[in-house]
Scaffold this motif. Structure first.
Motif, PDB file in Angstrom:
ATOM      1  N   LYS A 260       0.822  -1.220   0.000  1.00  0.00           N
ATOM      2  CA  LYS A 260       0.000   0.000   0.000  1.00  0.00           C
ATOM      3  C   LYS A 260       0.853   1.266   0.000  1.00  0.00           C
ATOM      4  CE  LYS A 260      -3.864  -1.984   2.621  1.00  0.00           C
ATOM      5  NZ  LYS A 260      -4.602  -1.913   3.912  1.00  0.00           N
ATOM      6  N   ARG A 261       2.173   1.077   0.053  1.00  0.00           N
ATOM      7  CA  ARG A 261       3.132   2.186   0.117  1.00  0.00           C
ATOM      8  C   ARG A 261       2.929   3.046   1.363  1.00  0.00           C
ATOM      9  NH1 ARG A 261       4.368   4.230  -6.070  1.00  0.00           N
ATOM     10  NH2 ARG A 261       4.918   2.166  -6.882  1.00  0.00           N
ATOM     11  N   MET A 262       2.522   2.413   2.433  1.00  0.00           N
ATOM     12  CA  MET A 262       2.414   3.087   3.731  1.00  0.00           C
ATOM     13  C   MET A 262       3.665   2.710   4.528  1.00  0.00           C
ATOM     14  SD  MET A 262      -1.628   2.195   4.287  1.00  0.00           S
ATOM     15  CE  MET A 262      -1.803   2.953   5.893  1.00  0.00           C
ATOM     16  N   THR A 263       4.800   3.257   4.095  1.00  0.00           N
ATOM     17  CA  THR A 263       6.088   2.768   4.592  1.00  0.00           C
ATOM     18  C   THR A 263       6.807   3.743   5.519  1.00  0.00           C
ATOM     19  OG1 THR A 263       7.165   3.642   2.601  1.00  0.00           O
ATOM     20  CG2 THR A 263       6.444   1.338   2.554  1.00  0.00           C
ATOM     21  N   GLY A 264       6.138   4.794   5.933  1.00  0.00           N
ATOM     22  CA  GLY A 264       6.814   5.789   6.760  1.00  0.00           C
ATOM     23  C   GLY A 264       6.635   5.600   8.249  1.00  0.00           C
ATOM     24  N   PHE A 265       6.035   4.496   8.666  1.00  0.00           N
ATOM     25  CA  PHE A 265       5.699   4.320  10.076  1.00  0.00           C
ATOM     26  C   PHE A 265       6.867   3.737  10.874  1.00  0.00           C
ATOM     27  CE2 PHE A 265       1.353   3.485   8.100  1.00  0.00           C
ATOM     28  CZ  PHE A 265       1.000   4.826   8.185  1.00  0.00           C
ATOM     29  N   THR A 266       7.140   4.347  12.001  1.00  0.00           N
ATOM     30  CA  THR A 266       8.176   3.832  12.902  1.00  0.00           C
ATOM     31  C   THR A 266       7.809   2.436  13.392  1.00  0.00           C
ATOM     32  OG1 THR A 266       8.689   6.077  13.630  1.00  0.00           O
ATOM     33  CG2 THR A 266       9.406   4.293  15.060  1.00  0.00           C
ATOM     34  N   MET A 267       6.532   2.216  13.628  1.00  0.00           N
ATOM     35  CA  MET A 267       6.075   0.908  14.094  1.00  0.00           C
ATOM     36  C   MET A 267       6.365  -0.170  13.050  1.00  0.00           C
ATOM     37  SD  MET A 267       2.275  -0.267  15.424  1.00  0.00           S
ATOM     38  CE  MET A 267       2.092   1.124  16.507  1.00  0.00           C
ATOM     39  N   LEU A 268       6.187   0.176  11.791  1.00  0.00           N
ATOM     40  CA  LEU A 268       6.501  -0.765  10.707  1.00  0.00           C
ATOM     41  C   LEU A 268       7.992  -1.082  10.703  1.00  0.00           C
ATOM     42  CD1 LEU A 268       5.944  -2.297   8.028  1.00  0.00           C
ATOM     43  CD2 LEU A 268       6.237  -0.104   6.848  1.00  0.00           C
ATOM     44  N   HIS A 269       8.814  -0.075  10.873  1.00  0.00           N
ATOM     45  CA  HIS A 269      10.265  -0.284  10.854  1.00  0.00           C
ATOM     46  C   HIS A 269      10.713  -1.154  12.030  1.00  0.00           C
ATOM     47  CE1 HIS A 269      10.464   3.833   8.583  1.00  0.00           C
ATOM     48  NE2 HIS A 269       9.814   2.898   7.918  1.00  0.00           N
ATOM     49  N   ASP A 270      10.092  -0.933  13.190  1.00  0.00           N
ATOM     50  CA  ASP A 270      10.409  -1.779  14.350  1.00  0.00           C
ATOM     51  C   ASP A 270      10.011  -3.227  14.078  1.00  0.00           C
ATOM     52  OD1 ASP A 270      11.331   0.437  15.631  1.00  0.00           O
ATOM     53  OD2 ASP A 270       9.676   0.619  17.053  1.00  0.00           O
ATOM     54  N   ALA A 271       8.850  -3.401  13.467  1.00  0.00           N
ATOM     55  CA  ALA A 271       8.371  -4.755  13.163  1.00  0.00           C
ATOM     56  C   ALA A 271       9.272  -5.435  12.133  1.00  0.00           C
ATOM     57  CB  ALA A 271       6.930  -4.689  12.649  1.00  0.00           C
ATOM     58  N   MET A 272       9.712  -4.686  11.139  1.00  0.00           N
ATOM     59  CA  MET A 272      10.588  -5.251  10.108  1.00  0.00           C
ATOM     60  C   MET A 272      11.926  -5.681  10.708  1.00  0.00           C
ATOM     61  SD  MET A 272       9.841  -2.686   6.880  1.00  0.00           S
ATOM     62  CE  MET A 272      10.758  -3.653   5.677  1.00  0.00           C
ATOM     63  N   LEU A 273      12.444  -4.876  11.618  1.00  0.00           N
ATOM     64  CA  LEU A 273      13.706  -5.244  12.262  1.00  0.00           C
ATOM     65  C   LEU A 273      13.538  -6.504  13.105  1.00  0.00           C
ATOM     66  CD1 LEU A 273      16.665  -4.546  12.873  1.00  0.00           C
ATOM     67  CD2 LEU A 273      15.849  -3.189  14.814  1.00  0.00           C
ATOM     68  N   GLN A 274      12.422  -6.600  13.817  1.00  0.00           N
ATOM     69  CA  GLN A 274      12.162  -7.797  14.622  1.00  0.00           C
ATOM     70  C   GLN A 274      12.103  -9.038  13.730  1.00  0.00           C
ATOM     71  OE1 GLN A 274      11.989  -8.268  17.872  1.00  0.00           O
ATOM     72  NE2 GLN A 274      12.190  -6.130  18.483  1.00  0.00           N
ATOM     73  N   TYR A 275      11.466  -8.906  12.587  1.00  0.00           N
ATOM     74  CA  TYR A 275      11.348 -10.054  11.679  1.00  0.00           C
ATOM     75  C   TYR A 275      12.719 -10.453  11.137  1.00  0.00           C
ATOM     76  CZ  TYR A 275       9.838 -12.986   7.787  1.00  0.00           C
ATOM     77  OH  TYR A 275       9.668 -14.043   6.924  1.00  0.00           O
ATOM     78  N   TYR A 276      13.459  -9.472  10.641  1.00  0.00           N
ATOM     79  CA  TYR A 276      14.724  -9.775   9.961  1.00  0.00           C
ATOM     80  C   TYR A 276      15.763 -10.359  10.917  1.00  0.00           C
ATOM     81  CZ  TYR A 276      18.555  -9.175   6.632  1.00  0.00           C
ATOM     82  OH  TYR A 276      19.606  -9.400   5.767  1.00  0.00           O
ATOM     83  N   THR A 277      15.811  -9.832  12.127  1.00  0.00           N
ATOM     84  CA  THR A 277      16.809 -10.321  13.082  1.00  0.00           C
ATOM     85  C   THR A 277      16.455 -11.699  13.633  1.00  0.00           C
ATOM     86  OG1 THR A 277      15.686  -9.043  14.827  1.00  0.00           O
ATOM     87  CG2 THR A 277      17.619  -8.042  13.796  1.00  0.00           C
ATOM     88  N   ASN A 278      15.269 -12.187  13.314  1.00  0.00           N
ATOM     89  CA  ASN A 278      14.880 -13.521  13.764  1.00  0.00           C
ATOM     90  C   ASN A 278      14.783 -14.515  12.610  1.00  0.00           C
ATOM     91  OD1 ASN A 278      14.129 -13.640  16.833  1.00  0.00           O
ATOM     92  ND2 ASN A 278      13.446 -11.632  16.109  1.00  0.00           N
ATOM     93  N   THR A 279      15.392 -14.158  11.492  1.00  0.00           N
ATOM     94  CA  THR A 279      15.525 -15.101  10.383  1.00  0.00           C
ATOM     95  C   THR A 279      16.967 -15.589  10.322  1.00  0.00           C
ATOM     96  OG1 THR A 279      15.986 -13.292   8.837  1.00  0.00           O
ATOM     97  CG2 THR A 279      13.698 -14.022   9.013  1.00  0.00           C
TER      98      THR A 279
END
Length: 643
Positions: A260-279
């Motif tokens: 949806k190109r709603m990519t400016g959210f800090t919450m999204l960035h925190d969630a993405m970091l949580q996902y990536y660091t657990n792969t």
């Protein structure tokens, strides 16, 4: 006799007996036109009457709505109270009081009306803390609905902007259990992320972020006895069997917002970091996530990531783990953004990581340096002066020369070091080129521009503490011909240190000799190296700078002003320098003016006088033994000892 066939779109009709039938009666009568082709006066009159009736009907419908009179009155009060009106204080207080009389007890009805919610926001603006709490409590249970409103969402911001912890704790729990829905909402997502980023406590942030991990994390009864944490690693370690559903739920929500190109959210960035660091590096999840980030063709995702704490760390990890091709794609996404990133609290870390992990130094230098330094000669000095005085941008210029220097990374930049050390561990297995080789190649490309900037604008750079430190670092650690820069720097300190700036000068600057940071810079350059605590000696640079022999001819005429002034240690450094060839001449001058040195060494300096007066005023009325501060110019004392 056969009937004549009808042509396509013919307006004639055929009767049952086969005869043509006229459609004249079915046609609408035309308006009688006047000679000039316009409708007659009676018809214009009927049109006006029709519009008037419609307008009247609309007003009647509006008046029939609940709270119509009250809403109308609040709108009039709002018109009077808004900033453009410049209402006197007494009148404003009366209007606010009237406004509260109207809305108290009925705020829920007002905030859901787009034209009345502005009046409530105005009431909050001029309210007392107690009134704000009353409004917040009255709206309890409606905040999720308000967040979805195009205008009502701003009301939440008005309540939270005052940093009232009680109001914060009333509002934020209203979003628990609704995060997945609200973060996907075009209006609510922004206010939810603003709350998460700016006012939520650590525990509240954890509760909001946990809901990204799946439906079960939205049910309070399942989580109320569990210690609140949003650390996905800890959650997965405690319940490894739930890893699949949690990771899928998290990725689905991330992907939904990215699409949806709603990519400016800090919450999204925190969630993405949580996902990536657990792969697991190299796994299918790991590679798919890299493709997800790279797949954002517009590049908005990567650009937004670089400007948040978690986002910047995520990009650094992507660069560190990525292949040469991945790194090239990631770097390309930041075209025309490097200058902005260099001055950002988190964005500059991405640039430092690019320096540290990308083996193709030509790619790095061509992509980054032209933007942060400039391409045109007239722009280079201006850009570097600005960057040298920016606490973040200066790091992107000096990191290649100074590394993890404490002066470059103070305590406020501890996060930089944390991320870079993590990157350095990863690059041991993902980068081929030697670290020192990579750094020297980049430093060799960047240094000439930095040295040229010093030669072009020495006065601008030495006007600030950051600028002086920048000059010293570049001239001591930079690579290239420094002669012109050293000569320009020496000329910038010419003249008497006691000379006052011109009266017509718009922004008068203190002379370098009268500033502590300027004196320290000159002393370091005269010494020709940095002090090594381990050996207790100055470690000279190669090739030697020879700055003492460049500076002395310029300051020779006013050397006694230097020797008895704030930068007297510059003269001490000249005498101590092994490469200084005019030491005997300087000693003769100092001996000849020994009385001046003695006076300076025994009489209090201007700074000491000011400090004494301040101490006396502070200690007035206090009992006890007073300690006397040392008096006299310390540099002048040392010079007397050396004569």
């Amino acid at each position: 006799m056969a009937t004549k066939p009808l042509t396509y779109n013919s307006k004639r009709k055929v009767a049952s007996d086969g005869k043509e039938k006229s459609d004249f009666k079915n046609k609408k009568p035309r308006l009688e036109a006047t000679s000039n082709g316009k409708a007659s006066g009676s018809e214009q009159q009927s049109s006006r009457e029709s519009h008037a009736k419609q307008k009247q009907l609309a007003l009647e419908r509006k008046a029939a709505k609940p709270l119509a009179d009250e809403v109308q009155r609040t709108k009039k009060i709002w018109e009077r109270l808004r900033l453009k009106s410049h209402v006197p204080k007494d009148e404003r207080q009366k209007l606010v009081a009237e406004l509260y009389e109207i809305i108290t007890g009925r705020i829920r009805d007002f905030v859901l009306k787009h034209d009345a919610v502005r009046a409530v926001q105005t009431a909050i603006k001029y309210s007392t803390p107690e009134q704000r709490k009353q409004i917040a409590q009255e709206l309890q249970g409606t905040y999720a609905q308000l967040a979805e409103g195009r205008y009502a969402k701003f009301l939440i911001g008005k309540l939270l902007i005052h940093n009232d912890n009680e109001i914060r704790d009333i509002i934020i729990p209203n979003f628990y259990g609704k995060v997945r829905k609200l973060i996907n909402h075009s209006e609510a997502s922004w206010i939810l992320d603003d709350i998460y980023r700016t006012v939520a406590t650590k525990e509240q942030k954890a509760l909001l972020l946990r809901e990204w991990y799946g439906p079960e994390f939205t049910l309070k009864e399942l989580t109320k006895d569990i210690k609140t944490t949003s650390d996905l690693k800890q959650i997965l370690d405690e319940e490894p069997s739930k890893r699949g559903p949690i990771m899928k739920s998290l990725l689905d929500l991330i992907n939904s917002l990215v699409q949806k190109r709603m990519t400016g959210f800090t919450m999204l960035h925190d969630a993405m970091l949580q996902y990536y660091t657990n792969t697991q590096p190299g796994s299918e999840e790991f590679n798919e996530f890299m493709e997800l980030v790279k797949g954002d063709e517009a590049g908005d995702l990567l650009k937004n990531l670089a400007f948040t704490r978690s986002g910047a760390r995520l990009v650094c990890l992507l660069l560190a783990y990525g292949t040469a091709k991945d790194r090239k794609v990631l770097l390309k996404a930041y075209k025309d953004t490097f200058t902005l990133m260099s001055g950002d609290q988190y964005g500059h870390i991405v640039l430092l990581t690019a320096y540290d992990v990308i083996d193709d130094t030509k790619l790095t230098s061509k992509a980054i340096f032209p933007e942060i330094v400039g391409e045109k000669e007239e722009e280079v000095a201006q850009n570097i002066v600005a960057a040298a005085n920016n606490p973040n941008a200066r790091i992107t210029l000096l990191y290649l020369l100074e590394g993890f220097s404490k002066s470059l990374f103070p305590a406020s930049n501890a996060y930089d070091l944390e991320v870079l050390k993590e990157v350095h561990e990863i690059r041991k297995t993902t980068s081929k080129k030697e670290d020192d080789v990579r750094r020297k190649e980049l430093a060799a490309i960047l240094s000439p521009s930095l040295i040229d900037a010093i030669a072009a604008s020495p006065s601008d750079l030495t006007a600030t503490p950051f600028g002086c430190q920048f000059v010293a670092d570049v001239l001591l650690s930079g690579l290239g011909d420094k002669q012109k820069a050293l000569e320009a720097l020496a000329q910038s300190v010419s003249g008497s240190p006691k000379q006052e700036p011109a009266e017509d000068e718009l922004a008068p600057r203190s002379r370098i000799a009268n500033t502590p940071f300027g004196g320290r810079m000159l002393k370091s350059l005269i010494q020709g190296g940095r002090f090594d605590r381990a050996t207790g000696k100055v470690k000279l640079v190669e090739p030697p700078l020879g700055f003492s022999n460049i500076l002395y001819p310029v300051v020779k005429k006013h050397i006694m002003d230097w020797a008895t002034g704030p930068s007297s240690f510059v003269v001490v450094a000249l005498l101590e320098s092994e490469e200084f060839t005019s030491a005997e001449e300087l000693k003769k001058t100092l001996k000849k003016n020994k009385k001046q040195l003695q006076t300076a060494a025994t009489e209090p300096t201007a700074e000491q006088k000011a400090a004494k007066e301040a101490n006396e005023s502070d200690e007035a009325g206090k009992k006890g033994k007073k300690t006397e501060a040392p008096v006299g110019n310390k540099g002048s004392k040392l010079l007397l000892e050396k004569l």
